[in-house]
Write a protein that holds these residues in place. Structure first.
Motif, PDB file in Angstrom:
ATOM      1  N   ARG A 123     -36.813  36.936 -30.964  1.00 35.09           N
ATOM      2  CA  ARG A 123     -36.223  37.880 -31.918  1.00 35.09           C
ATOM      3  C   ARG A 123     -36.239  37.293 -33.332  1.00 35.09           C
ATOM      4  NH1 ARG A 123     -31.292  40.357 -28.115  1.00 35.09           N
ATOM      5  NH2 ARG A 123     -32.714  41.642 -26.827  1.00 35.09           N
ATOM      6  N   ALA A 124     -36.065  35.993 -33.433  1.00 32.23           N
ATOM      7  CA  ALA A 124     -36.163  35.334 -34.736  1.00 32.23           C
ATOM      8  C   ALA A 124     -37.592  35.444 -35.265  1.00 32.23           C
ATOM      9  CB  ALA A 124     -35.752  33.870 -34.622  1.00 32.23           C
ATOM     10  N   ALA A 125     -38.562  35.339 -34.369  1.00 29.87           N
ATOM     11  CA  ALA A 125     -39.966  35.483 -34.765  1.00 29.87           C
ATOM     12  C   ALA A 125     -40.239  36.903 -35.255  1.00 29.87           C
ATOM     13  CB  ALA A 125     -40.871  35.146 -33.586  1.00 29.87           C
ATOM     14  N   ALA A 126     -39.569  37.877 -34.635  1.00 30.40           N
ATOM     15  CA  ALA A 126     -39.735  39.266 -35.061  1.00 30.40           C
ATOM     16  C   ALA A 126     -39.180  39.473 -36.471  1.00 30.40           C
ATOM     17  CB  ALA A 126     -39.051  40.203 -34.063  1.00 30.40           C
ATOM     18  N   GLU A 127     -38.033  38.881 -36.729  1.00 34.08           N
ATOM     19  CA  GLU A 127     -37.447  38.983 -38.071  1.00 34.08           C
ATOM     20  C   GLU A 127     -38.386  38.368 -39.109  1.00 34.08           C
ATOM     21  OE1 GLU A 127     -33.590  37.264 -38.101  1.00 34.08           O
ATOM     22  OE2 GLU A 127     -32.677  38.813 -36.847  1.00 34.08           O
ATOM     23  N   LYS A 128     -38.960  37.229 -38.749  1.00 40.98           N
ATOM     24  CA  LYS A 128     -39.880  36.546 -39.655  1.00 40.98           C
ATOM     25  C   LYS A 128     -41.136  37.371 -39.881  1.00 40.98           C
ATOM     26  CE  LYS A 128     -42.181  32.060 -40.264  1.00 40.98           C
ATOM     27  NZ  LYS A 128     -42.431  30.713 -39.643  1.00 40.98           N
ATOM     28  N   ALA A 129     -41.571  38.074 -38.839  1.00 39.58           N
ATOM     29  CA  ALA A 129     -42.795  38.883 -38.928  1.00 39.58           C
ATOM     30  C   ALA A 129     -42.555  40.241 -39.558  1.00 39.58           C
ATOM     31  CB  ALA A 129     -43.391  39.059 -37.536  1.00 39.58           C
ATOM     32  N   GLY A 130     -41.278  40.588 -39.750  1.00 38.07           N
ATOM     33  CA  GLY A 130     -40.959  41.887 -40.335  1.00 38.07           C
ATOM     34  C   GLY A 130     -40.996  43.026 -39.341  1.00 38.07           C
ATOM     35  N   THR A 131     -40.917  42.684 -38.051  1.00 36.07           N
ATOM     36  CA  THR A 131     -40.864  43.716 -37.014  1.00 36.07           C
ATOM     37  C   THR A 131     -39.435  43.809 -36.490  1.00 36.07           C
ATOM     38  OG1 THR A 131     -41.538  42.094 -35.332  1.00 36.07           O
ATOM     39  CG2 THR A 131     -43.280  43.388 -36.367  1.00 36.07           C
ATOM     40  N   ASP A 132     -39.190  44.754 -35.605  1.00 33.89           N
ATOM     41  CA  ASP A 132     -37.833  45.012 -35.121  1.00 33.89           C
ATOM     42  C   ASP A 132     -37.448  44.027 -34.014  1.00 33.89           C
ATOM     43  OD1 ASP A 132     -35.417  45.985 -34.309  1.00 33.89           O
ATOM     44  OD2 ASP A 132     -36.118  48.024 -33.878  1.00 33.89           O
ATOM     45  N   PRO A 133     -36.452  43.164 -34.235  1.00 31.09           N
ATOM     46  CA  PRO A 133     -36.021  42.211 -33.206  1.00 31.09           C
ATOM     47  C   PRO A 133     -35.581  42.901 -31.917  1.00 31.09           C
ATOM     48  CG  PRO A 133     -35.068  41.624 -35.322  1.00 31.09           C
ATOM     49  CD  PRO A 133     -35.684  42.979 -35.487  1.00 31.09           C
ATOM     50  N   ILE A 161     -45.998  38.101 -29.576  1.00 29.57           N
ATOM     51  CA  ILE A 161     -45.176  39.082 -28.871  1.00 29.57           C
ATOM     52  C   ILE A 161     -44.292  39.850 -29.858  1.00 29.57           C
ATOM     53  CG2 ILE A 161     -43.201  37.580 -28.310  1.00 29.57           C
ATOM     54  CD1 ILE A 161     -43.212  38.961 -25.507  1.00 29.57           C
ATOM     55  N   ALA A 162     -43.893  39.169 -30.942  1.00 29.73           N
ATOM     56  CA  ALA A 162     -43.083  39.837 -31.964  1.00 29.73           C
ATOM     57  C   ALA A 162     -43.859  40.971 -32.628  1.00 29.73           C
ATOM     58  CB  ALA A 162     -42.627  38.825 -33.009  1.00 29.73           C
ATOM     59  N   ARG A 163     -45.166  40.760 -32.834  1.00 27.97           N
ATOM     60  CA  ARG A 163     -46.006  41.765 -33.502  1.00 27.97           C
ATOM     61  C   ARG A 163     -46.631  42.759 -32.515  1.00 27.97           C
ATOM     62  NH1 ARG A 163     -47.180  40.403 -38.842  1.00 27.97           N
ATOM     63  NH2 ARG A 163     -46.633  38.260 -39.432  1.00 27.97           N
ATOM     64  N   GLY A 164     -46.383  42.549 -31.222  1.00 30.61           N
ATOM     65  CA  GLY A 164     -46.934  43.458 -30.239  1.00 30.61           C
ATOM     66  C   GLY A 164     -48.370  43.153 -29.852  1.00 30.61           C
ATOM     67  N   LYS A 165     -48.888  41.999 -30.264  1.00 30.33           N
ATOM     68  CA  LYS A 165     -50.241  41.610 -29.868  1.00 30.33           C
ATOM     69  C   LYS A 165     -50.267  41.176 -28.404  1.00 30.33           C
ATOM     70  CE  LYS A 165     -51.640  40.170 -34.517  1.00 30.33           C
ATOM     71  NZ  LYS A 165     -52.114  39.039 -35.368  1.00 30.33           N
ATOM     72  N   VAL A 166     -49.105  40.725 -27.941  1.00 35.37           N
ATOM     73  CA  VAL A 166     -48.896  40.378 -26.528  1.00 35.37           C
ATOM     74  C   VAL A 166     -47.751  41.240 -26.027  1.00 35.37           C
ATOM     75  CG1 VAL A 166     -47.952  38.590 -24.997  1.00 35.37           C
ATOM     76  CG2 VAL A 166     -49.808  38.028 -26.571  1.00 35.37           C
ATOM     77  N   ALA A 167     -47.877  41.738 -24.797  1.00 35.01           N
ATOM     78  CA  ALA A 167     -46.853  42.643 -24.277  1.00 35.01           C
ATOM     79  C   ALA A 167     -45.780  41.943 -23.459  1.00 35.01           C
ATOM     80  CB  ALA A 167     -47.507  43.730 -23.424  1.00 35.01           C
ATOM     81  N   THR A 168     -46.152  40.891 -22.715  1.00 35.94           N
ATOM     82  CA  THR A 168     -45.240  40.335 -21.714  1.00 35.94           C
ATOM     83  C   THR A 168     -45.458  38.839 -21.510  1.00 35.94           C
ATOM     84  OG1 THR A 168     -45.763  42.406 -20.545  1.00 35.94           O
ATOM     85  CG2 THR A 168     -44.259  40.880 -19.441  1.00 35.94           C
ATOM     86  N   MET A 169     -44.361  38.107 -21.292  1.00 39.71           N
ATOM     87  CA  MET A 169     -44.420  36.690 -20.935  1.00 39.71           C
ATOM     88  C   MET A 169     -43.282  36.381 -19.971  1.00 39.71           C
ATOM     89  SD  MET A 169     -45.445  34.595 -24.404  1.00 39.71           S
ATOM     90  CE  MET A 169     -44.045  35.069 -25.397  1.00 39.71           C
ATOM     91  N   GLN A 170     -43.527  35.479 -19.031  1.00 34.54           N
ATOM     92  CA  GLN A 170     -42.506  35.071 -18.067  1.00 34.54           C
ATOM     93  C   GLN A 170     -41.808  33.820 -18.594  1.00 34.54           C
ATOM     94  OE1 GLN A 170     -40.081  34.096 -14.989  1.00 34.54           O
ATOM     95  NE2 GLN A 170     -41.554  32.612 -15.722  1.00 34.54           N
ATOM     96  N   LEU A 171     -40.482  33.942 -18.850  1.00 37.03           N
ATOM     97  CA  LEU A 171     -39.723  32.828 -19.423  1.00 37.03           C
ATOM     98  C   LEU A 171     -38.240  32.975 -19.066  1.00 37.03           C
ATOM     99  CD1 LEU A 171     -41.280  32.732 -23.011  1.00 37.03           C
ATOM    100  CD2 LEU A 171     -41.374  30.846 -21.374  1.00 37.03           C
ATOM    101  N   SER A 177     -47.500  32.151 -29.744  1.00 40.59           N
ATOM    102  CA  SER A 177     -47.150  33.251 -28.846  1.00 40.59           C
ATOM    103  C   SER A 177     -45.896  33.991 -29.294  1.00 40.59           C
ATOM    104  CB  SER A 177     -46.966  32.741 -27.412  1.00 40.59           C
ATOM    105  OG  SER A 177     -45.740  32.032 -27.252  1.00 40.59           O
ATOM    106  N   LYS A 178     -45.014  33.296 -29.985  1.00 38.28           N
ATOM    107  CA  LYS A 178     -43.792  33.939 -30.471  1.00 38.28           C
ATOM    108  C   LYS A 178     -44.136  35.058 -31.457  1.00 38.28           C
ATOM    109  CE  LYS A 178     -41.272  29.539 -30.258  1.00 38.28           C
ATOM    110  NZ  LYS A 178     -40.473  28.570 -31.039  1.00 38.28           N
ATOM    111  N   ASP A 179     -45.019  34.746 -32.378  1.00 33.84           N
ATOM    112  CA  ASP A 179     -45.428  35.744 -33.361  1.00 33.84           C
ATOM    113  C   ASP A 179     -46.227  36.857 -32.691  1.00 33.84           C
ATOM    114  OD1 ASP A 179     -45.881  36.456 -36.345  1.00 33.84           O
ATOM    115  OD2 ASP A 179     -47.916  36.440 -35.527  1.00 33.84           O
TER     116      ASP A 179
END
Length: 439
Positions: free
Chosen positions: A286-296, A267-277, A263-265
């Motif tokens: 945000r670390a997952a976004a960096e790993k995926a090459g998207t904007d943290p 939401i980072a890639r925009g495949k998921v929009a929202t999660m309650q946490l 799920s981290k990847d």
């Protein structure tokens, strides 16, 4: 790292139960673990038990100890990281050997703290200095200091919400659901991800208790036959929102296939929009976004969709509390470590968490909350013991995933029954249990 932090986040909502077989060997002297008046007064080797295996294995904790030694050169700090922290520490607490400093296990009943931990000071003294002190307060004395706290809300991908044309936070549950419908119609993203299969993320919904009515004592008010799921209540609003999201087809197609790490990847890639946490998860996403090459910076955090007098509210809850073993031979050195780690280490800021030290600023991860004047409420823990006792007797599990998994199954038609019947059954069990538990 992900798993260890996951356990940390899940613990924010863990019910406090009595340790089976914990006897607290040796006499409890009640001697306060006092901070040293002079750094030279602290000496000896202390063992710190921790659940953060990642930070011990990668050398981060040793770096903290090296900084600590610049002020306290006569104290040697040794760390022992435990993978099954709760299980292993519970066993050790049948002896006197459970470290000099430890994180208070969730399994220790609050009223039993004086049997196992040295008091750190009075409620009046530490309450003004630290957030969350009442979580470890027994009889006017405080037995633990929080490592950090967390705010609750919704992680979301700003880019996805913006693509759907939504730039403002929803102000009501109905508006939140409407926004998810817009995301479904205008993007290819899954509007909401339940993390149903792993289970523990569903417990985070309980940390919104108080955010709906902006009442820091909302959880305390559950201590009695109060029908917690009656219309207009905090839990009715919170759980109705989850139900409506799933019933509306706004979550993943099959909740049995969800995966926390994946799920981290997503939401980072925009495949998921929202999660309650909890806000503790922001740094991971945000670390997952960096790993995926998207904007943290696309990973945002919004409060529960409810306002009081025009303001959103976010309840702050404590994570693990640091305590000093009542049997420690080096209480002064142990207390020196607790104080330094809480106030000087910079650990909460690095974790993107709410600092226990009241004078410290909020973390950058909550910048949007600060900028939008979200009202932070420190959750009262005055009646936590009573609430947990009722919850356990009712076998509902406010802080366990089971009943919300049943709620999700009811919403998607995998379990028979209506939402109103579901809530009525919960209220009946709660009220009956409240009559069997001593006040």
């Amino acid at each position: 790292m992900g798993k260890k932090k996951t356990l940390t986040g899940a613990l924010l909502a863990a019910a406090i139960m009595t340790v089976a077989g914990c006897s607290g060997q040796g006499a409890a002297s009640g001697e306060t673990a006092k901070a040293p008046a002079d750094p030279a007064d602290a000496s000896g080797t202390i063992k710190v038990l921790t659940h953060r295996t990642d930070l011990v294995q990668n050398g981060t904790m040793d770096k903290y100890a090296a900084e600590f030694n610049k002020t306290y050169p006569e104290v040697k700090v040794r760390f022992e990281a435990l993978t099954d922290y709760e299980g292993e520490v519970k066993i050790r607490m049948n002896t006197e050997d459970y470290g000099d400093v430890l994180m208070i296990p969730a399994a220790v009943a609050k009223n039993d703290y004086p049997k196992f931990f040295a008091p750190l000071g009075s409620t009046a003294e530490l309450g003004d200095r630290y957030r969350f002190s009442d979580k470890a307060e027994v009889g006017g004395k405080v037995y633990g200091v929080s490592t950090f706290g967390t705010a609750n809300g919704f992680l979301y991908n700003k880019a996805v919400w913006k693509k759907a044309g939504i730039t403002d936070w929803p102000t009501t549950p109905e508006e939140f659901v409407d926004d998810l419908k817009t995301i479904k119609s205008k993007t290819d993203s899954v509007p909401y991800y339940t993390n149903f299969k792993d289970g523990w993320p569903l417990t985070a919904w309980s940390n919104n208790i108080g955010s709906v009515t902006c009442d820091a004592k909302a959880n305390d008010k559950l201590a009695g036959p109060v029908s917690p799921w009656k219309r207009g209540s905090e839990l009715h609003t919170i759980d109705s929102l989850l139900h409506d999201i799933v019933e509306g087809g706004l979550s993943e197609k099959d909740p049995n296939t969800t995966n926390w790490e994946a799920s981290k990847d997503m939401i980072a890639r925009g495949k998921v929009a929202t999660m309650q946490l909890g806000s503790w998860a922001i740094t991971q996403m945000r670390a997952a976004a960096e790993k995926a090459g998207t904007d943290p910076d696309d990973i945002g955090f919004m409060p529960f969709p409810a306002r009081k007098d025009g303001r959103y509210c976010a309840v702050l809850a404590s994570d693990y509390q640091q305590a000093v073993n009542i049997h420690s031979d080096h209480k002064t050195a142990a207390r020196a470590w607790v104080d330094w780690f809480t106030e000087k280490s910079g650990f909460p800021a690095k974790e993107g968490a709410v600092p226990a030290l009241r004078s410290a600023p909020m973390p950058d991860t909550l910048e949007d909350f600060v900028d939008n004047d979200v009202n932070f409420l420190e959750r009262s823990e005055a009646e936590t013991g009573a609430v947990n006792a009722i919850d356990n007797a009712a076998e509902i599990g406010l802080n366990k995933p089971d009943y919300r998994q049943k709620l999700v199954d009811t919403a998607r038609g995998a379990q028979q029954g209506s939402l109103s019947d579901f809530f009525a059954a919960l209220d009946k069990r709660w009220n009956e249990a409240a009559g069997t538990v001593a006040p």
